[in-house]
Scaffold this motif. Structure first.
Motif, PDB file in Angstrom:
ATOM      1  N   GLN A 264      31.320  42.428  50.460  1.00 39.82           N
ATOM      2  CA  GLN A 264      31.291  43.878  50.248  1.00 39.82           C
ATOM      3  C   GLN A 264      31.843  44.254  48.878  1.00 39.82           C
ATOM      4  O   GLN A 264      31.636  45.360  48.405  1.00 39.82           O
ATOM      5  CB  GLN A 264      32.131  44.603  51.311  1.00 39.82           C
ATOM      6  CG  GLN A 264      31.965  44.083  52.723  1.00 39.82           C
ATOM      7  CD  GLN A 264      30.549  44.242  53.243  1.00 39.82           C
ATOM      8  OE1 GLN A 264      29.857  45.157  52.835  1.00 39.82           O
ATOM      9  NE2 GLN A 264      30.123  43.345  54.106  1.00 39.82           N
ATOM     10  N   CYS A 265      32.589  43.370  48.289  1.00 40.48           N
ATOM     11  CA  CYS A 265      33.233  43.691  47.016  1.00 40.48           C
ATOM     12  C   CYS A 265      32.185  43.718  45.899  1.00 40.48           C
ATOM     13  O   CYS A 265      31.488  42.737  45.675  1.00 40.48           O
ATOM     14  CB  CYS A 265      34.305  42.652  46.702  1.00 40.48           C
ATOM     15  SG  CYS A 265      35.028  42.887  45.070  1.00 40.48           S
ATOM     16  N   PRO A 266      32.078  44.843  45.195  1.00 44.25           N
ATOM     17  CA  PRO A 266      31.041  44.968  44.174  1.00 44.25           C
ATOM     18  C   PRO A 266      31.242  44.048  42.967  1.00 44.25           C
ATOM     19  O   PRO A 266      30.326  43.869  42.176  1.00 44.25           O
ATOM     20  CB  PRO A 266      31.121  46.436  43.757  1.00 44.25           C
ATOM     21  CG  PRO A 266      32.485  46.876  44.133  1.00 44.25           C
ATOM     22  CD  PRO A 266      32.844  46.080  45.351  1.00 44.25           C
ATOM     23  N   VAL A 267      32.444  43.495  42.821  1.00 43.14           N
ATOM     24  CA  VAL A 267      32.653  42.576  41.711  1.00 43.14           C
ATOM     25  C   VAL A 267      32.942  41.165  42.216  1.00 43.14           C
ATOM     26  O   VAL A 267      33.453  40.318  41.487  1.00 43.14           O
ATOM     27  CB  VAL A 267      33.777  43.044  40.758  1.00 43.14           C
ATOM     28  CG1 VAL A 267      33.262  44.081  39.787  1.00 43.14           C
ATOM     29  CG2 VAL A 267      34.952  43.589  41.523  1.00 43.14           C
ATOM     30  N   LYS A 268      32.585  40.948  43.480  1.00 41.08           N
ATOM     31  CA  LYS A 268      32.635  39.601  44.059  1.00 41.08           C
ATOM     32  C   LYS A 268      33.992  38.918  43.932  1.00 41.08           C
ATOM     33  O   LYS A 268      34.075  37.756  43.512  1.00 41.08           O
ATOM     34  CB  LYS A 268      31.559  38.725  43.418  1.00 41.08           C
ATOM     35  CG  LYS A 268      30.152  39.266  43.629  1.00 41.08           C
ATOM     36  CD  LYS A 268      29.141  38.230  43.236  1.00 41.08           C
ATOM     37  CE  LYS A 268      27.818  38.492  43.946  1.00 41.08           C
ATOM     38  NZ  LYS A 268      26.880  37.430  43.864  1.00 41.08           N
TER      39      LYS A 268
ATOM     40  N   HIS B 225      45.128  55.229  51.670  1.00 41.95           N
ATOM     41  CA  HIS B 225      43.848  54.590  51.336  1.00 41.95           C
ATOM     42  C   HIS B 225      43.614  54.863  49.861  1.00 41.95           C
ATOM     43  O   HIS B 225      43.908  55.966  49.398  1.00 41.95           O
ATOM     44  CB  HIS B 225      42.749  55.225  52.195  1.00 41.95           C
ATOM     45  CG  HIS B 225      41.401  54.572  52.079  1.00 41.95           C
ATOM     46  ND1 HIS B 225      40.604  54.734  50.974  1.00 41.95           N
ATOM     47  CD2 HIS B 225      40.712  53.779  52.926  1.00 41.95           C
ATOM     48  CE1 HIS B 225      39.480  54.049  51.151  1.00 41.95           C
ATOM     49  NE2 HIS B 225      39.514  53.460  52.330  1.00 41.95           N
ATOM     50  N   ILE B 226      43.070  53.896  49.124  1.00 36.01           N
ATOM     51  CA  ILE B 226      42.956  54.106  47.682  1.00 36.01           C
ATOM     52  C   ILE B 226      41.866  55.107  47.319  1.00 36.01           C
ATOM     53  O   ILE B 226      41.895  55.675  46.246  1.00 36.01           O
ATOM     54  CB  ILE B 226      42.803  52.787  46.880  1.00 36.01           C
ATOM     55  CG1 ILE B 226      41.579  52.007  47.309  1.00 36.01           C
ATOM     56  CG2 ILE B 226      44.035  51.936  46.979  1.00 36.01           C
ATOM     57  CD1 ILE B 226      41.361  50.744  46.463  1.00 36.01           C
ATOM     58  N   VAL B 227      40.910  55.319  48.192  1.00 38.75           N
ATOM     59  CA  VAL B 227      39.862  56.301  47.880  1.00 38.75           C
ATOM     60  C   VAL B 227      40.074  57.602  48.659  1.00 38.75           C
ATOM     61  O   VAL B 227      39.972  58.690  48.105  1.00 38.75           O
ATOM     62  CB  VAL B 227      38.461  55.721  48.166  1.00 38.75           C
ATOM     63  CG1 VAL B 227      37.394  56.788  47.996  1.00 38.75           C
ATOM     64  CG2 VAL B 227      38.188  54.542  47.238  1.00 38.75           C
TER      65      VAL B 227
ATOM     66  N   CYS C 250      37.328  50.481  44.659  1.00 42.90           N
ATOM     67  CA  CYS C 250      36.363  51.266  45.422  1.00 42.90           C
ATOM     68  C   CYS C 250      36.805  51.419  46.872  1.00 42.90           C
ATOM     69  O   CYS C 250      36.342  52.297  47.575  1.00 42.90           O
ATOM     70  CB  CYS C 250      34.995  50.595  45.356  1.00 42.90           C
ATOM     71  SG  CYS C 250      34.953  49.014  46.212  1.00 42.90           S
ATOM     72  N   GLY C 251      37.655  50.520  47.334  1.00 46.23           N
ATOM     73  CA  GLY C 251      38.143  50.614  48.707  1.00 46.23           C
ATOM     74  C   GLY C 251      37.249  49.952  49.748  1.00 46.23           C
ATOM     75  O   GLY C 251      37.554  49.978  50.939  1.00 46.23           O
ATOM     76  N   ALA C 252      36.159  49.324  49.317  1.00 46.96           N
ATOM     77  CA  ALA C 252      35.257  48.703  50.290  1.00 46.96           C
ATOM     78  C   ALA C 252      35.978  47.639  51.113  1.00 46.96           C
ATOM     79  O   ALA C 252      35.743  47.502  52.318  1.00 46.96           O
ATOM     80  CB  ALA C 252      34.056  48.083  49.592  1.00 46.96           C
TER      81      ALA C 252
ATOM     82  N   TYR D  95      39.563  42.516  38.011  1.00 42.69           N
ATOM     83  CA  TYR D  95      38.144  42.903  38.028  1.00 42.69           C
ATOM     84  C   TYR D  95      37.911  44.064  38.991  1.00 42.69           C
ATOM     85  O   TYR D  95      36.864  44.690  38.969  1.00 42.69           O
ATOM     86  CB  TYR D  95      37.249  41.732  38.445  1.00 42.69           C
ATOM     87  CG  TYR D  95      37.406  40.461  37.632  1.00 42.69           C
ATOM     88  CD1 TYR D  95      37.931  40.502  36.342  1.00 42.69           C
ATOM     89  CD2 TYR D  95      37.019  39.227  38.145  1.00 42.69           C
ATOM     90  CE1 TYR D  95      38.078  39.333  35.606  1.00 42.69           C
ATOM     91  CE2 TYR D  95      37.158  38.063  37.411  1.00 42.69           C
ATOM     92  CZ  TYR D  95      37.692  38.123  36.145  1.00 42.69           C
ATOM     93  OH  TYR D  95      37.831  36.977  35.414  1.00 42.69           O
ATOM     94  N   CYS D  96      38.881  44.293  39.846  1.00 41.96           N
ATOM     95  CA  CYS D  96      38.746  45.290  40.920  1.00 41.96           C
ATOM     96  C   CYS D  96      38.504  46.682  40.351  1.00 41.96           C
ATOM     97  O   CYS D  96      39.169  47.118  39.426  1.00 41.96           O
ATOM     98  CB  CYS D  96      40.029  45.280  41.742  1.00 41.96           C
ATOM     99  SG  CYS D  96      40.190  46.632  42.908  1.00 41.96           S
ATOM    100  N   ILE D  97      37.516  47.375  40.913  1.00 43.39           N
ATOM    101  CA  ILE D  97      37.239  48.740  40.451  1.00 43.39           C
ATOM    102  C   ILE D  97      37.776  49.771  41.443  1.00 43.39           C
ATOM    103  O   ILE D  97      37.407  50.942  41.386  1.00 43.39           O
ATOM    104  CB  ILE D  97      35.742  48.951  40.173  1.00 43.39           C
ATOM    105  CG1 ILE D  97      34.893  48.744  41.432  1.00 43.39           C
ATOM    106  CG2 ILE D  97      35.274  48.023  39.045  1.00 43.39           C
ATOM    107  CD1 ILE D  97      33.439  49.195  41.269  1.00 43.39           C
TER     108      ILE D  97
HETATM  109  S1  SF4 Z   1      36.105  45.812  47.345  1.00 41.50           S
HETATM  110 FE1  SF4 Z   1      36.545  44.718  45.435  1.00 41.50          FE
HETATM  111  S2  SF4 Z   1      36.444  46.292  43.859  1.00 41.50           S
HETATM  112 FE2  SF4 Z   1      36.562  47.364  45.795  1.00 41.50          FE
HETATM  113  S3  SF4 Z   1      38.760  47.762  46.090  1.00 41.50           S
HETATM  114 FE3  SF4 Z   1      38.329  45.838  47.132  1.00 41.50          FE
HETATM  115  S4  SF4 Z   1      38.684  44.253  45.599  1.00 41.50           S
HETATM  116 FE4  SF4 Z   1      38.572  46.178  44.503  1.00 41.50          FE
END
Ligand code: SF4
Lengths: 166, 733
Positions: free
Chosen positions: B379-383, B146-148, B322-324, B318-320
C-alpha cells in the motif's frame, strides 16, 4: 471535442456544474450563473471579458469579503480529473477564487489537456520557469473532519465552470 | 509502561476511540482500493515515486543548497534548523520582529514534531489551528491520532458536545454541516486578523523554490496568502529536484491517504507570492494594495541527516506521510494513533520517524503493535519495507534494554544469538522452535504439563502469556518421524522432485497439514523429500531478534543449498516462512543465494495449482467438491499475491468459496498470546468471526493457510479450521 466531454464528466462527479458556451453568449451566461454582489479578475481567455457584466473587477478586500460570487479564469484544465489551474496573480485571483462562497471559473476549451503528466509538463515550462504560483483546484473545498463530507470548508461551497468553445 | 499498564491503556482506547478510528480508517482504506484501481499504471507510478525519492535523498545536501539559493533569489529567507529548539527559536524571532499577536496555522506534522505552538505561545503569540481536524484537537486539548486525519478518533457527537460546551452557540450545533460552518466562520475571522500564516509543505522543489501543499479545505491557501508574512516549516527530506518530479506524487498522495483521486487543492506556491496582501477592512482596490510579503522557509533537520546515514532508517525519509500504512493496519484500525504512535507520528512508519526524530524510547512504546503482517507493504506509494524498519528498531530496543537478573539463566538455556536484555517474553517466542522440539519430544506429557494451572500461572507471570489463550498442543509424532516410516511409498517414476520445508508448526504441532501436502504432491507424481532443516528465522525476526534470525537464515540456506543443487523446488506450507524466503532473506543472504532460493520456493497450493493448471485431468486425483468453504488467506500470503491460487484451485475442484475480506485475523504469531495484546488481538479477530458466522455461512468448512490464523479461528469459532491442503488431499495413506 472528447477532451472537453471528459472534463465535463469529471466535473459532474465533483458536483461542479459545467456550461459550454460560445464567446458571444458569455455575458448573458454570466448574468445567469453569478449571484451579486460579485467580484472578478481579468480573464486569461481572450475572446471574453467581464467588462460589460455585473461582476466588479479590481475589487477591494472589503468588497471581496462581502461578495457572494468570485469569477476568475483558469490557465489550464485537466480533463481526467476535472481540475482547473488557477494562477496566483497581482490582480488577486487567489483571493477572489477562495474567499467567496460561489466560484465561477472561466476556461478556454483549447486549454484543457487530457491528463496530469501533460499538465505538469506544461506547468513546468510556464509557471515553474517563471517562478509563479498557482493552485490545481478540483471541485469545491471540502472536509470530512466533522463526521461527514461537507462541501465548503474554508473555500467556496460551490463551483461552476464555464468552458468557452470557439 | 509495564505490561499491565499497556494492557489497560489498549483496553481503554478500544472502548473509547476504537469505533471512530475504525470507521474512518475503513473509509480511507476502501477509498484507496477503489482509487488505485482507476490508475492505469499504479505500479509504474509507485516505482517512479520511489526512484525520485531515492535519488533526492542521496543528493540531499546538494538539494538543500540549491533550494536555499532559489528561495533567496525569489526574495524569501531560508533557515536550516538543526533541531526543534533551533527551529522554534528562529520562528519566535520572526514573530517578534513582525510584532505578531496571532498566527494561523494549517495542518503540518513537522510543526507538531517540534511543538511549535508551545514555543509560540511562550513567546506571546496566539496560535490558531485552521485545519478543522486540528482545530477540534486544539479546542479539546488533545494530540493527533492519525497523520492525515488528526481527529478521526472523535465522533461527530463528541465534536458537537465539545463545541457546544466550549463556544456556547445560540443554537446548539449538531450536524456535520453545522459544525463545519461554525468552524469556517470562527476560523475565517482568525485568518483575517492574523499577523502570520504558517503552513507545512508536502514537497519542495529545489530548482525553482515551489512548495506543494496538499489540502482539501482551503485553509492552507488562506493561511499562506491572507497575512503578509508566511512561515513554512518542513523537514529537509521533502525536497525534490525538479518540478516534473511532483507528478507521480500528485497522483499518488491523495489516493494513498484518503482514497480521493486528488484533494480539492494542490497549492503550488513559489513564495513570496505575487498576490496582494489582504486587509479586509480596506476599500482600496486590489491593484493598489500592498504586495510586500515576507517568506521564511524553516528547513528542519532534527535527526534526519543522521537517519540518512543510517542504512536501515534511511528508507523512512522516502515516506510522504500519506497514512496508508496506518489505514490498512488491522491493529491501527482498532486502537488508532493514541496507542499506535509516539510523540508525534503514528501508524506503521511511525517507528521509523519516532526513532529518527525523537529517539528510540518514543518508538519503544508502540513498536510491538506492528506484528510484521506486511499488509502495508504493497500500500505504501514509495514501496517502503515498513515491517522491516519495525523489526530493526525492535532489535535495537532489545539491545538497549538493561539486562535482567534472569539473563544468565535464559542465555544458558536458549540457543539464540542475542545479547542480554531481550525480554523473557520475546526470548521465549523467538526461540519457539526449540520449545516446540522439546515439547513434541516429551508429548503428551508436555501438553498435560503446560495446561496445569501452576504452569499457566507461571507462564502468565514470567512470560506474560495470556492464560485466556489456548496453547498449541505438540504432536506425539512429528511430520518427519511420520515421513521416515513411509518414505518407501513415494512414486517410483516421479515427474519431478521437491523438498517440503518442515516448518516448526507443521513439523511439531500440525503434522496433518504436512502429511496432506505430501499425499497431494505424490498423487500428482511428485517425489517429496523431507530433510531435517533448521528454522527459517521467522520466530526470532518477529521478536526483533535479528542476529538469531540472520543465523537461522544462513543455516536454512545451507541446508537447502544441496536440494537446490539437485534442482528440487522448495515447497513451503507456512506462508510466513515463504515470506522469509521471498522477502527478508534478501537482507540476510548474499544476493545470488537469495535469488536462487526465492526463485525455487513455492507455497504449497500455489505449486499444486501450477501442476494442475497445465493438465486438468490431474485434478481427478484430488478430493473435489461439491462443498461449501470459508477461506481466510494469510496476510503475508496476500501481500505476495498468493491467496488467489488457493481460491482458484478450490473453485476449480468444485468448491463454493467464501473468502474473508477483513484485513487480518488479529493473531500474527506470538502477538495474540501476549497478555498486553490479547484483547486487541481478539477484538481484531471478532470481525473475521462475524464474517464467517453470518447467517447462511455457518455450514461452511473453515480453511486458513497460516498457523496463526488457524489458532485464532480456532478460538473464535465452534468449527475447527483446517489448512486447504487437508481438504483437497487424496484419501491415501
Ligand atoms: S504508506 Fe508509506 S508513504 Fe504513506 S505514511 Fe506509510 S510509509 Fe509513509
Amino acid at each position: 471535442m472528447p477532451t472537453v466531454d471528459t472534463f465535463e464528466d469529471a466535473l459532474d462527479g465533483l458536483a461542479v456544474e459545467t456550461t459550454r458556451l460560445a464567446p458571444e453568449t458569455f455575458e448573458e451566461t454570466i448574468a445567469e450563473v453569478v449571484t451579486v454582489p460579485a467580484v472578478g479578475t481579468s480573464l486569461p481567455v481572450e475572446s471574453v471579458s467581464l467588462e460589460d457584466t455585473a461582476v466588479l473587477t479590481d475589487p477591494s478586500p472589503a468588497e471581496i469579503d462581502t461578495a457572494i460570487t468570485g469569477v476568475t479564469g483558469a490557465t489550464l484544465g485537466i480533463a481526467e480529473y476535472g481540475s482547473v489551474i488557477l494562477p496566483s496573480t497581482p490582480a488577486g485571483d487567489e483571493a477572489v477564487s477562495l474567499f467567496c462562497d460561489h466560484h465561477v471559473v472561466v476556461i478556454d476549451g483549447d486549454d484543457i489537456v487530457p491528463d496530469m503528466p501533460t499538465a505538469v509538463g506544461t506547468m513546468a515550462t510556464t509557471l515553474a520557469d517563471d517562478r509563479e504560483s498557482a493552485v490545481i483546484a478540483t471541485g469545491p473545498s471540502a472536509t470530512a473532519d466533522m463526521g461527514a463530507l461537507v462541501r465548503g470548508a474554508h473555500g467556496p461551497k460551490t463551483v461552476h465552470a464555464l468552458v468557452i468553445e470557439s | 509502561m509495564s505490561t499491565d499498564e499497556k494492557a489497560a491503556h489498549i483496553r481503554r482506547l478500544l472502548d473509547t476511540e476504537g469505533d471512530s478510528v475504525q470507521e474512518n480508517t475503513r473509509v480511507f482504506n476502501q477509498g484507496r482500493y477503489a482509487a488505485v484501481e482507476d490508475l492505469e499504471d499504479y505500479e509504474g507510478l509507485k516505482d517512479r515515486a520511489r526512484d525520485i525519492k531515492e535519488d533526492a535523498i542521496s543528493r540531499l545536501p546538494e538539494l538543500i543548497d540549491e533550494l536555499t539559493e532559489t528561495v533567496e533569489e525569489n526574495g524569501g529567507h531560508v533557515y536550516l534548523a538543526s533541531d526543534a529548539a533551533d527551529a522554534n527559536r528562529y520562528i519566535s524571532e520572526v514573530a517578534e520582529k513582525e510584532n505578531a499577536e496571532t498566527l494561523v496555522k494549517s495542518k503540518s506534522m513537522t510543526s507538531e514534531e517540534i511543538d511549535v505552538n508551545e514555543a509560540l505561545e511562550a513567546a506571546g503569540v496566539e496560535v490558531y489551528e485552521t485545519d478543522l481536524g486540528e482545530f477540534v484537537l486544539q479546542v479539546a486539548d488533545e494530540s493527533p491520532s492519525h497523520i492525515v486525519g488528526p481527529a478521526i478518533h472523535k465522533s461527530r457527537r463528541e465534536i458537537a458536545d465539545l463545541f457546544n460546551s466550549e463556544f456556547e452557540p445560540d443554537e446548539p450545533l449538531e450536524t456535520a454541516e453545522e459544525l463545519t460552518m461554525f468552524a469556517r466562520e470562527y476560523l475565517g475571522e482568525r485568518v483575517k486578523e492574523a499577523d502570520i500564516g504558517m503552513t507545512g509543505a508536502n514537497f519542495l522543489v529545489a530548482e525553482n523554490g515551489t512548495l506543494l501543499l496538499v489540502t482539501s479545505e482551503g485553509n492552507a491557501r488562506k493561511s499562506a496568502v491572507a497575512p503578509d508574512t508566511h512561515i513554512a516549516v518542513s523537514g529537509v527530506e521533502k525536497i525534490l529536484p525538479n518540478f516534473e518530479d511532483l507528478q507521480p506524487f500528485i497522483e499518488l498522495i491523495a489516493r494513498s491517504g484518503t482514497g480521493q483521486d486528488l484533494t480539492s487543492y494542490l497549492t503550488l506556491l513559489t513564495p513570496p507570492v505575487s498576490t496582494p496582501t489582504l486587509d479586509f477592512e480596506s476599500d482600496e482596490p486590489l491593484s493598489e494594495a500592498d504586495g510586500d510579503r515576507e517568506f521564511h522557509l524553516v528547513l528542519i533537520d532534527n535527526g534526519r541527516m543522521a537517519m540518512r546515514e543510517d542504512s536501515e532508517l534511511k528508507e523512512t525519509l522516502y515516506c510522504i506521510r500519506c497514512g496508508a500504512c496506518a489505514n490498512v493496519c488491522a491493529n491501527f484500525q482498532h486502537v488508532g494513533g493514541h496507542a499506535f504512535g509516539g510523540e508525534t507520528y503514528s501508524g506503521g512508519i511511525a517507528t521509523g520517524w519516532e526513532a529518527g526524530v525523537h529517539g528510540q524510547e518514543s518508538a519503544e512504546e508502540f513498536n510491538d503493535l506492528c506484528t510484521g503482517c506486511s499488509r502495508c507493504v504493497n500500500q505504501c506509494p514509495v514501496k517502503i519495507d515498513i515491517p522491516w524498519i519495525n523489526e530493526v528498531v525492535r532489535d535495537r530496543i532489545n539491545r538497549g534494554e538493561t539486562s535482567s537478573e534472569f539473563d544468565f539463566l535464559v542465555e544458558g538455556l536458549t540457543p539464540d544469538a542475542e545479547p542480554g536484555g531481550v525480554s523473557l517474553q520475546k526470548r521465549f517466542f523467538g526461540n519457539f522452535g526449540t520449545v516446540a522440539k522439546l515439547g513434541s519430544a516429551t508429548a503428551p506429557v508436555s501438553n498435560w504439563f503446560a495446561e496445569l494451572p501452576p504452569s499457566r500461572w507461571a507462564m502468565e507471570k514470567v512470560l506474560r502469556i495470556d492464560s485466556r489463550r489456548e496453547l498449541p498442543t505438540f504432536a506425539d509424532e512429528t511430520l518427519q518421524e511420520w515421513f521416515l516410516v513411509r518414505e518407501g511409498l513415494a512414486p517410483a517414476d516421479a515427474d519431478r522432485e521437491v523438498v517440503l520445508y518442515p516448518d516448526t508448526y507443521t513439523n511439531y504441532i500440525s503434522p496433518e497439514r504436512g502429511k496432506a501436502a505430501v499425499r497431494t504432491l505424490e498423487a500428482l507424481d511428485v517425489r517429496v523429500v523431507l530433510p531435517d532443516l533448521p528454522e527459517s528465522g521467522r520466530a526470532p525476526l518477529s521478536q526483533g531478534m535479528l542476529s538469531t534470525a540472520r543465523q537461522q537464515a544462513h543455516e536454512t540456506y545451507a541446508g537447502l543449498a544441496e536440494q537446490l543443487d539437485a534442482s528440487r523446488d522448495v515447497i513451503v506450507v507456512e506462508p510466513s516462512d515463504l515470506a522469509m524466503f521471498r522477502g527478508e532473506y534478501e537482507k540476510f543472504l548474499p544476493e545470488a543465494s537469495f535469488d536462487r532460493l526465492s526463485d525455487a520456493s513455492y507455497e504449497v497450493l500455489e505449486y499444486v495449482y501450477g501442476l494442475v493448471a497445465n493438465d486438468s485431468e490431474k485434478t481427478d486425483v484430488l478430493s473435489g467438491g461439491p462443498g461449501r468453504v470459508a477461506y481466510h488467506s494469510h496476510c503475508q500470503q496476500r501481500t505476495m499475491g498468493l491467496g488467489e491460487y488457493t481460491e482458484a484451485l478450490l473453485e476449480e475442484l468444485g468448491y463454493d468459496v467464501l473468502t474473508s475480506t477483513v484485513e487480518c485475523c488479529g493473531m500474527a504469531g506470538s502477538f495474540g498470546y501476549k497478555s498486553q495484546y490479547y484483547e486487541l488481538s481478539m477484538d481484531v479477530g471478532y470481525e473475521l468471526e462475524d464474517e464467517f458466522e453470518r447467517a447462511g455461512e455457518r455450514d461452511r468448512t473453515v480453511l486458513a493457510s497460516g498457523t496463526s490464523c488457524t489458532d485464532q479461528l480456532d478460538s473464535l469459532l465452534e468449527r475447527k479450521p483446517r489448512h486447504p491442503v487437508e481438504l483437497i488431499a487424496p484419501d491415501t495413506e
